[in-house]
Write a protein that holds these residues in place. Structure first.
Motif, PDB file in Angstrom:
ATOM      1  N   UNK A   5       0.866  -1.181   0.000  1.00 40.85           N
ATOM      2  CA  UNK A   5       0.000   0.000   0.000  1.00 40.85           C
ATOM      3  C   UNK A   5       0.898   1.224   0.000  1.00 40.85           C
ATOM      4  N   UNK A   6       0.689   2.087  -0.991  1.00 35.99           N
ATOM      5  CA  UNK A   6       1.533   3.282  -1.125  1.00 35.99           C
ATOM      6  C   UNK A   6       0.724   4.532  -0.866  1.00 35.99           C
ATOM      7  N   UNK A   7       1.364   5.496  -0.250  1.00 34.36           N
ATOM      8  CA  UNK A   7       0.685   6.751   0.067  1.00 34.36           C
ATOM      9  C   UNK A   7       0.372   7.566  -1.182  1.00 34.36           C
ATOM     10  N   UNK A   8       1.342   7.727  -2.113  1.00 33.23           N
ATOM     11  CA  UNK A   8       1.012   8.537  -3.282  1.00 33.23           C
ATOM     12  C   UNK A   8       0.166   7.759  -4.281  1.00 33.23           C
ATOM     13  N   UNK A   9      -0.593   8.469  -5.058  1.00 31.26           N
ATOM     14  CA  UNK A   9      -1.383   7.890  -6.147  1.00 31.26           C
ATOM     15  C   UNK A   9      -0.443   7.410  -7.247  1.00 31.26           C
ATOM     16  N   UNK A  10      -0.610   6.183  -7.736  1.00 27.32           N
ATOM     17  CA  UNK A  10       0.294   5.604  -8.740  1.00 27.32           C
ATOM     18  C   UNK A  10      -0.242   5.792 -10.148  1.00 27.32           C
ATOM     19  N   UNK A  11       0.551   6.343 -11.024  1.00 27.12           N
ATOM     20  CA  UNK A  11       0.216   6.338 -12.449  1.00 27.12           C
ATOM     21  C   UNK A  11       1.190   5.479 -13.237  1.00 27.12           C
ATOM     22  N   UNK A  12       2.313   5.111 -12.630  1.00 29.94           N
ATOM     23  CA  UNK A  12       3.301   4.292 -13.335  1.00 29.94           C
ATOM     24  C   UNK A  12       4.246   3.652 -12.339  1.00 29.94           C
ATOM     25  N   UNK A  13       4.856   2.542 -12.776  1.00 36.03           N
ATOM     26  CA  UNK A  13       5.842   1.849 -11.940  1.00 36.03           C
ATOM     27  C   UNK A  13       6.972   1.340 -12.822  1.00 36.03           C
ATOM     28  N   UNK A  14       8.200   1.421 -12.315  1.00 35.34           N
ATOM     29  CA  UNK A  14       9.370   0.876 -13.009  1.00 35.34           C
ATOM     30  C   UNK A  14      10.302   0.298 -11.954  1.00 35.34           C
ATOM     31  N   UNK A  15      11.140  -0.630 -12.370  1.00 31.85           N
ATOM     32  CA  UNK A  15      12.042  -1.294 -11.432  1.00 31.85           C
ATOM     33  C   UNK A  15      13.441  -1.368 -12.014  1.00 31.85           C
ATOM     34  N   UNK A  16      14.437  -1.177 -11.144  1.00 30.50           N
ATOM     35  CA  UNK A  16      15.824  -1.316 -11.561  1.00 30.50           C
ATOM     36  C   UNK A  16      16.687  -1.605 -10.338  1.00 30.50           C
ATOM     37  N   UNK A  17      17.369  -2.742 -10.374  1.00 24.71           N
ATOM     38  CA  UNK A  17      18.361  -3.091  -9.351  1.00 24.71           C
ATOM     39  C   UNK A  17      17.830  -2.929  -7.928  1.00 24.71           C
ATOM     40  N   UNK A  18      16.624  -3.427  -7.682  1.00 25.03           N
ATOM     41  CA  UNK A  18      16.066  -3.415  -6.335  1.00 25.03           C
ATOM     42  C   UNK A  18      15.350  -2.146  -5.939  1.00 25.03           C
ATOM     43  N   UNK A  19      15.273  -1.175  -6.841  1.00 20.32           N
ATOM     44  CA  UNK A  19      14.560   0.077  -6.559  1.00 20.32           C
ATOM     45  C   UNK A  19      13.274   0.139  -7.375  1.00 20.32           C
ATOM     46  N   UNK A  20      12.200   0.598  -6.735  1.00 23.76           N
ATOM     47  CA  UNK A  20      10.938   0.840  -7.428  1.00 23.76           C
ATOM     48  C   UNK A  20      10.794   2.333  -7.669  1.00 23.76           C
ATOM     49  N   UNK A  21      10.406   2.696  -8.889  1.00 22.66           N
ATOM     50  CA  UNK A  21      10.165   4.096  -9.234  1.00 22.66           C
ATOM     51  C   UNK A  21       8.669   4.258  -9.491  1.00 22.66           C
ATOM     52  N   UNK A  22       8.053   5.180  -8.756  1.00 21.06           N
ATOM     53  CA  UNK A  22       6.609   5.380  -8.815  1.00 21.06           C
ATOM     54  C   UNK A  22       6.303   6.802  -9.282  1.00 21.06           C
ATOM     55  N   UNK A  23       5.521   6.907 -10.358  1.00 20.89           N
ATOM     56  CA  UNK A  23       5.019   8.212 -10.780  1.00 20.89           C
ATOM     57  C   UNK A  23       3.708   8.489 -10.063  1.00 20.89           C
TER      58      UNK A  23
END
Length: 496
Positions: free
Chosen positions: A333-351
């Motif tokens: 469960x994420x606090x910000x509203x998600x419009x996109x997700x990407x992953x790289x080397x163990x990091x999640x990037x959320x728009x």
């Protein structure tokens, strides 16, 4: 260039590439290969057309002008590839230097905090009853510094070296291939009056060009794709209640493909023939009316070769693929509203509409990398380069922009193009090529890794694409997969 052919170069031309102690004496027509006596004995005994070198040289003619142009093009691309790898290495180094600075700042805070503790404890205390003596403090600080140097800094330098190692390998290969091809390029004009040497030089040059071309395609993100075929595949299931909207596509290393149908709120697994073999409902009881659909923009990204993460509104659902079946895993469960997700080397990037955040895989917020509150959807979809040194963002539908950020969120480039009208999706291939969908003009573009220019238009409305809603590249099948809005089919473009 004006010097005559050296004896060293002549010997190099005559030497077999495989058996360094042997000279080239034959040419195999069946395999189009230069051969020495050992090559013939080991690999070409059954070939029907192995001819002596002088005979082959008289029979074969070469278009040296076109060969020269091709060589110069490959040499230029090889230099660009080398520069690209060096830029990526430098980006990593700068990033780790900044990380080191933050660690040093943290150490400084710890030392200052310790000294204040010592100062507080010694106020109004006689010397013989001091809790902390000068010697104690000196030893404590020496311990902190030693632990810092041996642990954190050493660990980070090893991590940097580990990440730079594959880039160094590619860079060194670029240098080697460029060196070999350049010397052949220089040699060819000098041997035009010597049929056998001229024949050998041209054949070796062609082999090096082919080898270099394959290498560039595998390692350089500005290699421009060429489309050489298209197929259409229906992904609608009997249980689907409405027309499909393929919001996201992920290609698995085994050739299977996952598509996220946001209109029917399910994830579908396609086999190597792009037929649905399994599916999973991800609605969680959500009533999917038009109002909700307008609010919930969805996305999906690959986490491991057998796991994906689906982002929808304020949650991320992990899904595992095993034996052609889909299984739900953990949920964040994420606090910000998600419009996109990407992953790289163990990091999640959320728009999140107007900002880009970095999270850990466990859902902990690391930092906010970028923010733009000038409009409602300034940070809409994102993608990450293979090494994580470039972040790409497409902005709101009316701005038609692609932004390129550094690892720390610094804006590096802005690219705007009418062909990006109503941009909806983007993807970065394992080799770093950047693909972007323009939904309104019905295009799929390839943009340079620098994020400053268009390299190619890969798909258009005239070519059959309608409202491209998602895009993905499969290294396994060398194909670009395009999902569409309000369409039950996906398009698969075979590329080189």
């Amino acid at each position: 260039m004006k010097w005559p052919l050296s004896k060293k170069m002549e010997i190099s031309l005559l030497t077999c590439v495989i058996h360094k102690s042997e000279q080239i004496t034959k040419y195999c027509e069946d395999h189009s290969q230069l051969c020495c006596s050992k090559c013939v004995e080991l690999n070409h005994r059954l070939c029907l057309q192995v001819t002596p070198l002088p005979h082959a040289a008289r029979r074969k003619s070469t278009d040296f002008k076109n060969l020269s142009v091709s060589t110069e093009n490959i040499l230029s691309q090889m230099k660009q590839c080398q520069t690209y790898q060096e830029d990526r290495m430098m980006s990593l180094k700068v990033s780790y230097k900044e990380h080191e600075r933050l660690i040093v700042d943290g150490l400084r805070v710890n030392i200052v905090s310790y000294l204040r503790e010592c100062e507080t404890s010694t106020v109004n205390t006689t010397h013989e009853h001091m809790q902390y003596t000068v010697i104690d403090m000196r030893e404590k600080i020496k311990y902190l510094l030693a632990a810092f140097e041996k642990g954190t800094i050493k660990e980070k330098k090893e991590e940097l070296n580990l990440k730079q190692a594959p880039l160094k390998v590619v860079k060194n290969s670029c240098i080697r291939l460029h060196y070999e091809l350049f010397h052949l390029h220089v040699a060819i004009p000098k041997v035009l009056g010597k049929p056998e040497l001229s024949f050998i030089a041209s054949k070796k040059c062609l082999e090096n060009i082919q080898q270099s071309d394959i290498f560039i395609k595998e390692n350089f993100s500005n290699h421009v794709f060429t489309v050489n075929g298209k197929s259409v595949h229906n992904v609608k299931m009997p249980s689907d209640s409405d027309t499909c909207i393929i919001e996201a596509v992920c290609a698995l290393p085994n050739g299977q493909v996952l598509v996220f149908d946001s209109n029917n709120i399910n994830v579908k697994l396609l086999n190597q023939q792009y037929r649905v073999v399994s599916h999973l409902d991800v609605s969680d009881g959500l009533i999917w009316d038009m109002c909700v659909w307008d609010m919930c923009v969805c996305d999906m990204c690959l986490i491991t070769p057998t796991e994906v993460a689906v982002a929808m509104h304020d949650k991320v659902q992990f899904i595992t693929v095993s034996q052609s079946q889909l299984t739900k895993g953990r949920k964040l469960k994420l606090q910000p509203y998600c419009t996109a997700i990407a992953h790289n080397q163990g990091d999640l990037y959320i728009c999140s509409r107007t900002a880009l955040y970095k999270f850990t895989l466990s859902g902990e917020l690391v930092c906010r990398l970028y923010k733009d509150s000038s409009a409602d959807f300034t940070v809409y979809k994102c993608a990450v380069s293979p090494t994580g040194d470039r972040l790409y963002i497409i902005t709101s539908w009316d701005q038609n922009k692609l932004l390129t950020l550094a690892r720390d969120g610094t804006l590096l480039a802005t690219y705007s193009d009418p062909a990006l009208g109503y941009p909806w999706s983007l993807h970065v291939t394992p080799a770093g090529q950047v693909l972007v969908c323009g939904c309104r003009p019905h295009t799929v573009l390839q943009v340079g890794w620098e994020g400053k220019s268009k390299l190619a238009t890969l798909a258009t409305r005239e070519g059959g694409v309608r409202s491209p809603w998602s895009v993905c590249y499969s290294s396994t099948t060398s194909s670009i997969i395009v999902g569409q809005k309000w369409d039950d089919t996906i398009l698969v473009y075979r590329v080189e």
